[in-house]
Motif scaffolding. Structure first.
Motif, mmCIF file in Angstrom:
data_model
loop_
_atom_site.group_PDB
_atom_site.id
_atom_site.type_symbol
_atom_site.label_atom_id
_atom_site.label_comp_id
_atom_site.label_asym_id
_atom_site.label_seq_id
_atom_site.Cartn_x
_atom_site.Cartn_y
_atom_site.Cartn_z
ATOM 1 N N ALA A 17 0.843 -1.185 0.000
ATOM 2 C CA ALA A 17 0.000 0.000 0.000
ATOM 3 C C ALA A 17 0.885 1.243 0.000
ATOM 4 C CB ALA A 17 -0.909 0.008 1.231
ATOM 5 N N VAL A 18 0.361 2.333 -0.520
ATOM 6 C CA VAL A 18 1.096 3.583 -0.513
ATOM 7 C C VAL A 18 0.201 4.677 0.033
ATOM 8 C CG1 VAL A 18 2.622 2.966 -2.408
ATOM 9 C CG2 VAL A 18 0.439 4.044 -2.916
ATOM 10 N N ASP A 268 3.646 8.457 -6.887
ATOM 11 C CA ASP A 268 3.144 9.816 -7.108
ATOM 12 C C ASP A 268 4.322 10.798 -7.100
ATOM 13 O OD1 ASP A 268 0.540 8.730 -7.207
ATOM 14 O OD2 ASP A 268 0.382 8.829 -5.036
ATOM 15 N N ASN A 269 4.286 11.830 -6.246
ATOM 16 C CA ASN A 269 5.382 12.796 -6.198
ATOM 17 C C ASN A 269 6.387 12.469 -5.098
ATOM 18 O OD1 ASN A 269 3.311 13.575 -4.282
ATOM 19 N ND2 ASN A 269 4.498 15.424 -3.905
ATOM 20 N N VAL A 270 6.267 11.292 -4.483
ATOM 21 C CA VAL A 270 7.213 10.833 -3.461
ATOM 22 C C VAL A 270 8.255 9.960 -4.150
ATOM 23 C CG1 VAL A 270 7.496 9.419 -1.393
ATOM 24 C CG2 VAL A 270 5.505 10.922 -1.628
ATOM 25 N N TYR A 271 9.534 10.357 -4.015
ATOM 26 C CA TYR A 271 10.604 9.634 -4.701
ATOM 27 C C TYR A 271 11.727 9.329 -3.709
ATOM 28 C CZ TYR A 271 14.184 8.523 -8.216
ATOM 29 O OH TYR A 271 15.147 7.895 -8.961
ATOM 30 N N TYR A 291 10.869 9.361 7.906
ATOM 31 C CA TYR A 291 11.860 9.157 6.854
ATOM 32 C C TYR A 291 12.105 10.477 6.134
ATOM 33 C CZ TYR A 291 7.333 8.881 4.495
ATOM 34 O OH TYR A 291 6.058 9.148 4.080
ATOM 35 N N HIS A 292 13.046 10.491 5.217
ATOM 36 C CA HIS A 292 13.168 11.608 4.280
ATOM 37 C C HIS A 292 12.804 11.120 2.884
ATOM 38 C CE1 HIS A 292 17.540 10.199 3.813
ATOM 39 N NE2 HIS A 292 17.042 10.107 2.603
ATOM 40 N N TYR A 293 12.445 12.059 2.024
ATOM 41 C CA TYR A 293 12.078 11.701 0.655
ATOM 42 C C TYR A 293 12.236 12.931 -0.231
ATOM 43 C CZ TYR A 293 7.641 14.234 1.237
ATOM 44 O OH TYR A 293 6.698 15.215 1.449
ATOM 45 N N VAL A 294 12.267 12.708 -1.529
ATOM 46 C CA VAL A 294 12.252 13.784 -2.503
ATOM 47 C C VAL A 294 10.814 14.036 -2.934
ATOM 48 C CG1 VAL A 294 12.752 14.276 -4.934
ATOM 49 C CG2 VAL A 294 14.592 13.584 -3.411
ATOM 50 N N ASP A 295 10.393 15.285 -2.857
ATOM 51 C CA ASP A 295 9.121 15.706 -3.432
ATOM 52 C C ASP A 295 9.417 16.191 -4.849
ATOM 53 O OD1 ASP A 295 6.815 17.027 -4.286
ATOM 54 O OD2 ASP A 295 6.347 17.803 -2.284
ATOM 55 N N THR A 296 9.002 15.424 -5.838
ATOM 56 C CA THR A 296 9.373 15.724 -7.221
ATOM 57 C C THR A 296 8.799 17.044 -7.717
ATOM 58 O OG1 THR A 296 7.502 14.425 -8.067
ATOM 59 C CG2 THR A 296 9.614 13.283 -7.771
ATOM 60 N N GLN A 304 17.141 19.351 -0.715
ATOM 61 C CA GLN A 304 15.703 19.590 -0.848
ATOM 62 C C GLN A 304 14.861 18.457 -0.286
ATOM 63 O OE1 GLN A 304 16.163 20.236 -5.202
ATOM 64 N NE2 GLN A 304 15.086 22.173 -4.880
ATOM 65 N N LYS A 305 15.502 17.440 0.279
ATOM 66 C CA LYS A 305 14.746 16.306 0.815
ATOM 67 C C LYS A 305 13.849 16.747 1.961
ATOM 68 C CE LYS A 305 17.810 12.728 -0.853
ATOM 69 N NZ LYS A 305 18.853 11.731 -0.564
ATOM 70 N N ARG A 306 12.703 16.096 2.047
ATOM 71 C CA ARG A 306 11.647 16.513 2.961
ATOM 72 C C ARG A 306 11.453 15.498 4.081
ATOM 73 N NH1 ARG A 306 9.914 21.516 2.499
ATOM 74 N NH2 ARG A 306 7.744 20.965 2.910
ATOM 75 N N PHE A 307 10.893 15.975 5.178
ATOM 76 C CA PHE A 307 10.543 15.117 6.310
ATOM 77 C C PHE A 307 9.187 14.483 6.049
ATOM 78 C CE2 PHE A 307 8.480 14.817 10.608
ATOM 79 C CZ PHE A 307 9.221 13.734 11.054
#
Length: 321
Positions: A17-18, A268-271, A291-296, A304-307
């Protein structure tokens, strides 16, 4: 391995699931977060790579997050390259004291060590650096001594999981209080394929299982070169009935034989989600995966990684997002 067959039988129709990350306001750019709530007043503390372990606080997991400063403004006392550019913090409370573990290294090097600092409040200016825990690696070592994570077993003993690439993830018993190692390390996860890109372990106990969460794939530099689809950072998990393993994924593959069940992948926009941790938070509604992630829609740069965070659901004993 009865527990494994029970888990597997409940997952015949389970799919990954996402979900979008939970809301974040205030200072939300972060790399390798470590989150905990202070017991005295419920304040959330978030530690992260950079700024000599940056400290941010908030009244809620969603923020607004406010940067307070550095945990170790003078850097680490460990005499290694990188001792003023500290990585991958991990935070735990032991008794009345908070233990902050950090990594000293440089990118691509095995000349690495895991250090520890302590505080009774976690506030800026209250941290005492104790230097190395004794977890150290050198060129040619079986592992890379970064990404430490402390866990308390149900028997009351402390262990630390650590490592990245090379021989991937190891575990070592810790003394009590957990300032130094107290035994020999053993491997608990290994991916034999490609660059052996497994790191960032975090062990979470939910009766009757220990869950080994870890990051797999390419973590960084997406703004200059992105890996082939599916080889970017993602969060996997294996489970065990004992702290020492063996850990297995939902298909019965050992975590030391390239096993790992996906928990959170790009969508989606989570990379490239990764650099994760898990902690129990009654205010937010259960176990939290952060975690951290890139919002495309914003950009692919490391800065630019996001919380990100989500409440974990459990399906047949396996974590879902």
């Amino acid at each position: 391995m009865l527990f494994l067959f029970v888990l597997l039988s409940s997952l015949l129709s389970t799919v990954l699931a996402v979900a979008n990350p939970g809301a974040c306001t205030g200072s939300c750019n972060v790399h390798d977060p470590a989150v905990i709530r202070r017991t005295s007043d419920g304040t959330y503390f978030r530690f992260s790579t950079g700024n000599k372990i940056q400290i941010a606080t908030a009244s809620d997991i969603s923020g607004p997050w406010t940067i307070q400063g550095s945990a170790l403004p003078s850097g680490s006392s460990i005499a290694l390259a990188g001792n003023t550019d500290l990585w991958a913090p991990d935070i735990s409370k032991v008794g009345d004291v908070y233990y902050l573990y950090y990594s000293v290294s440089t990118f691509g090097s095995q000349e690495s060590a895991i250090g520890v600092a302590t505080s009774t409040t976690m506030d800026v200016g209250t941290w005492t650096d104790h230097g190395s825990t004794g977890i150290r690696s050198y060129t040619g070592s079986a592992y890379n001594a970064i990404d430490g994570n402390l866990v308390l077993s149900t028997a009351g003993s402390y262990y630390m999981s650590f490592g990245s690439f090379w021989g991937d993830i190891y575990q070592v018993p810790m003394a009590n209080p957990p300032l130094t190692t107290a035994g020999t390390s053993v491997r608990i996860a290994y991916n034999a394929s490609g660059a052996h890109a497994v790191e960032g372990s975090n062990i979470y106990y939910r009766s009757p299982y220990y869950y080994l969460f870890f990051s797999s794939g390419t973590c960084c530099g997406y703004d200059s070169s992105r890996p082939s689809q599916g080889n970017e950072y993602r969060i996997n998990v294996c489970v065990s009935t004992t702290i020492n393993g063996g850990y297995y994924d939902r298909n019965g593959v050992s975590c030391t034989a390239s096993g790992g069940t996906p928990v959170l992948t790009s969508h989606d926009n989570v990379y490239g989600p990764g650099g994760q941790g898990v902690f129990a938070d009654s205010k937010a509604g259960g176990a939290i995966l952060y975690y951290h992630y890139v919002d495309t829609t914003i950009g692919y740069g490391d800065g630019q990684k996001r919380f990100g965070w989500n409440v974990i659901g459990w399906s047949g004993g396996w974590p879902t997002i």
